[in-house]
Scaffold this active site. Structure first.
Site, PDB file in Angstrom:
ATOM      1  CG  ASP A  13      -2.058   0.631   1.131  1.00 36.04           C
ATOM      2  OD1 ASP A  13      -2.279   1.625   0.105  1.00 36.04           O
ATOM      3  OD2 ASP A  13      -3.133   0.443   1.953  1.00 36.04           O
ATOM      4  CG  ASP A  56      -9.927   2.042  -0.457  1.00 32.08           C
ATOM      5  OD1 ASP A  56      -9.386   0.792  -0.917  1.00 32.08           O
ATOM      6  OD2 ASP A  56      -9.242   2.984  -0.102  1.00 32.08           O
TER       7      ASP A  56
END
Ligand code: DGJ
Length: 727
Positions: A466, A532
């Site tokens: 990430d 997301d």
């Protein structure tokens, strides 16, 4: 094919030609990029101008050669151009560089950056020399014949005794004549990445890109240029991308003489790179393709290019269950074990524990950099959980954000100077965290070792990598203003070392959702987390936008719980599954919290997906509507041999009585008989009929009756049909 003859250079792929010539003044004049042309008599592509272009400048007083009315392969400052140029370089006195042709070679080995394409058919390098100094500019072309792609990059070599400064060096410039071009960008923000937007290029310039140190959710490096009249399946379209994850830019400028100059490369705003004697500077690789089959044509070229020449991972990617939306930071060994059990029952092949697993990471203000297990959360150690997962025949994975550091971490306490912070000033935080200075070798070694420990000590087979904040507070530059470039190259060095050492490790790319969805990351990550936002309505638009430049198998999609955590919208599990199936499939939810019916639906969907992914990897896809504007996203996904077609229809908005939807399929065999099945329907038709007559979608919902048990378009938002060639 690359041919150099009579000062004409012809690069050909299966269906395209790229032609330029060396002028009597040593310039490279661009003549054609488009459909294939013959090898000889290429001089016909040259304009025989006899009209003076007032205001423009001419070399040697040659009136047929006005600088502004000529297309160049690459343009240089100090020639009185009216438009922006591809390169700006200067010496210590501020003297500006201007290059002329010196030599051209076919078949040389290209000095690309670590993140670059592979498997080219041939290469061309054109060497240009500065008019006054011993400085070379190499223009490189890598040819991928079968996928109709040419990649380009530039290299500067300084053979002067003194430093030179590079202020701007684009990876590629393409000058084309055009009146009414449209440029389509793919931009957005967190949760709505890569939404197509179209801009008209009829005068002045359009400049876009990123300044944040990452390719960014705000403006993807992929873009298209097309004639206004070009559609989804016909007429000329050009598409471009960049093998790069850092700050980038692209531009299109039309001058009054009809030359449209298209460029892409590293962000030049504020850029300065000092090159000493003997040093060279290499740009990232620009990728370009052309198709006369509209936007679907360029997408198919780009997809095949990414599948064959960008991603490097060899092996099947697992159907994966991720813990993030199931647990967030509230992770315990017991919960993870239960999720592993649930995942295994449903047929998942990997379980990935997201953020929150490591020492003291109880919320997002803490502990980034301390990549060791939290003993309170995992009293028996991560290894025992990993082993348990493996005993169920599943890969065990964890989340990591290796480029970051929290102030409240052991890493920061031991190495405060590793964080990017402006001395004597308050550094800017993003999600309460700071960036590590990746350009330091010691930091690179630390990251490689930290990942190595996870793989070797914990037995991790999957890493979610990430990256949740932009770059700021750069205070460690060497007099150059090129930190973003050097940071990106350092990231590639790290990933290069890790992927070489652990070739079986699956690395998922992620950056606050899809903030670094680019060809650079795809060199190391076989797939990247798209967004997301997993709400099917938002997701259909995001995936459709992404599909212009990237194939489905590199888009990582999850189904998640309903109501959706980002949009709070509720949706049927069928819609979520059907949309998530159009890519690398996974889930982020607690399987044990699903009701019996949803568990069954998910387990069935995993089986279907395992069947489909065999041909999804090399599939060819068509967008059959414009999901950004129309009420439907319609995707035709076809196996390489054309025997299998999956038709996915997502309907955004319901009307009680809707118009009939007739879908004309593409690429089918005229004479072959196909069987259509799905949504409770079975029919047969010939390819010719399905292509020209179309498949009329059954209407099952008119606002008078509602059957929860059916999976029809009326009650779920999606409909999926398979069309299979018979015999
Ligand atoms: C941002 C990612 O996009 C999410 O999927 C999740 O991994 C969080 N970071 C964790 O902090």
């Amino acid at each position: 094919m690359i041919k150099i003859e009579d000062k004409f250079i012809h690069i050909a792929t299966n269906n395209t030609s790229y032609v330029f010539c060396i002028t009597p003044y040593g310039d490279l004049q661009h003549l054609h990029y488009g459909g294939r042309v013959a090898d000889n008599h290429l001089d016909v592509l040259k304009e025989l101008r006899s009209v003076l272009l007032v205001n423009t400048l001419y070399p040697d007083g040659d009136e047929s050669y006005g600088i502004d009315g000529t297309c160049f392969e690459y343009s240089f400052a100090n020639r009185g151009n009216s438009s922006a140029v591809g390169t700006i370089m200067s010496d210590k006195n501020g003297g500006v560089f201007d290059f002329v042709f010196s030599n051209a070679k076919i078949g040389e080995v290209p000095p690309t950056l670590a993140a670059s394409s592979h498997g080219y058919d041939n290469t061309l390098v054109v060497i240009m020399k500065d008019k006054c100094r011993n400085v070379m500019l190499e223009l490189w072309y890598l040819v991928y014949e079968n996928v109709d792609v040419i990649t380009r990059f530039a290299r500067v070599i300084n053979c002067e005794k003194e430093d030179i400064s590079i202020h701007k060096l684009m990876s590629a410039q393409l000058d084309i004549f055009g009146d009414d071009f449209e440029l389509t960008t793919f931009d957005g923000a967190w949760g709505r990445e890569r939404i197509a937007k179209t801009h008209t290029i009829n005068s002045g310039s359009f400049l876009a890109g990123s300044h944040s140190g990452m390719s960014g959710a705000e403006c993807n490096p992929f873009f298209m240029i097309k004639d206004k009249s070009a559609g989804c399946n016909c007429d000329d379209v050009f598409a471009f991308n960049l093998v790069y994850s850092g700050s980038h830019q692209f531009s299109a400028e039309r001058n009054p003489y009809g030359v449209v100059s298209v460029m892409n490369g590293i962000q030049s705003d504020g850029f300065l790179y000092k090159l000493q004697q003997g040093q060279n500077f290499v740009t990232p690789e620009s990728v370009m393709t052309f198709s006369c089959f509209g936007t679907n044509g360029v997408s198919q070229n780009m997809h095949a290019f990414v599948q064959k020449h960008i991603t490097r991972y060899v092996g099947q990617l697992p159907v994966m269950l991720n813990s993030w939306e199931a647990m967030y930071f509230d992770i315990t060994e017991q919960k993870v074990m239960a999720v592993i059990d649930g995942a295994s029952e449903l047929g998942f092949e990997a379980v990935v524990v997201d953020d929150g697993w490591f020492k003291n990471r109880h919320n997002d203000t803490l502990a980034l950099g301390d990549w060791v297990e939290d003993k309170n959360k995992f009293p028996n150690g991560i290894v025992s959980v990993a082993n348990y997962c493996k005993s169920k025949d599943m890969i065990f994975g964890i989340w990591i954000e290796p480029e970051m550091i929290s102030v409240d971490s052991d890493l920061y306490r031991a190495n405060p100077t590793w964080a990017l912070m402006t001395p004597k000033a308050k550094a800017i935080v993003g999600r309460n965290q700071y960036i590590l200075d990746l350009t330091k070798t010691i930091v690179q070694d630390y990251i490689v070792e930290a990942v190595g420990r996870l793989v070797e000590d914990y037995g991790i087979g999957y890493l979610k990598w990430d990256f949740n904040r932009r770059l700021s507070d750069i205070c460690c530059d060497d007099g150059s203003q090129s930190y973003h470039y050097r940071y990106t190259l350092s990231l590639y060095q790290i990933m290069e070392r890790i992927t070489k050492k652990y070739p079986k490790l699956i690395i998922e790319g992620c950056a606050s959702g899809g903030g670094r969805f680019d060809l650079g990351m795809l060199c190391y990550c076989p797939f990247v987390w798209v967004s997301d936002n997993t709400d099917p309505l938002s997701r259909a638009e995001i995936q459709e936008g992404t599909s212009y430049g990237y194939p489905m198998n590199v888009m990582l999609n999850h189904i998640s719980a309903s109501p959706n955590h980002q949009t709070e919208r509720s949706s049927k599990i069928k819609s979520r599954l059907d949309i998530a199936h159009c890519g690398a499939f996974g889930a982020q939810l607690d399987p044990n919290k699903l009701c019996k019916e949803d568990k069954q639906a998910l387990s069935d969907a995993i089986k279907v997906y395992k069947n489909d992914r065999v041909w999804l990897e090399n599939c060819k896809s068509y967008r059959l509507s414009n999901g950004q504007v129309d009420n439907h996203c319609i995707w035709q996904i076809m196996s390489k041999d054309g025997d299998y077609v999956k038709l996915v229809i997502f309907k955004k908005r319901f009307y009680t009585v809707d118009a009939t939807l007739k879908i004309k399929l593409k690429g089918l065999d005229d004479d072959a008989l196909y069987e259509i099945f799905g949504e409770g329907l079975t029919r047969q038709a010939y390819g010719l009929t399905l292509k020209n007559g179309g498949f009329v979608l059954p209407q099952n919902y008119q606002g008078v009756k509602y059957e929860e048990s059916t999976g029809r378009i009326g009650d779920s938002g999606t409909a999926v049909y398979y069309i299979k060639k018979k015999g």
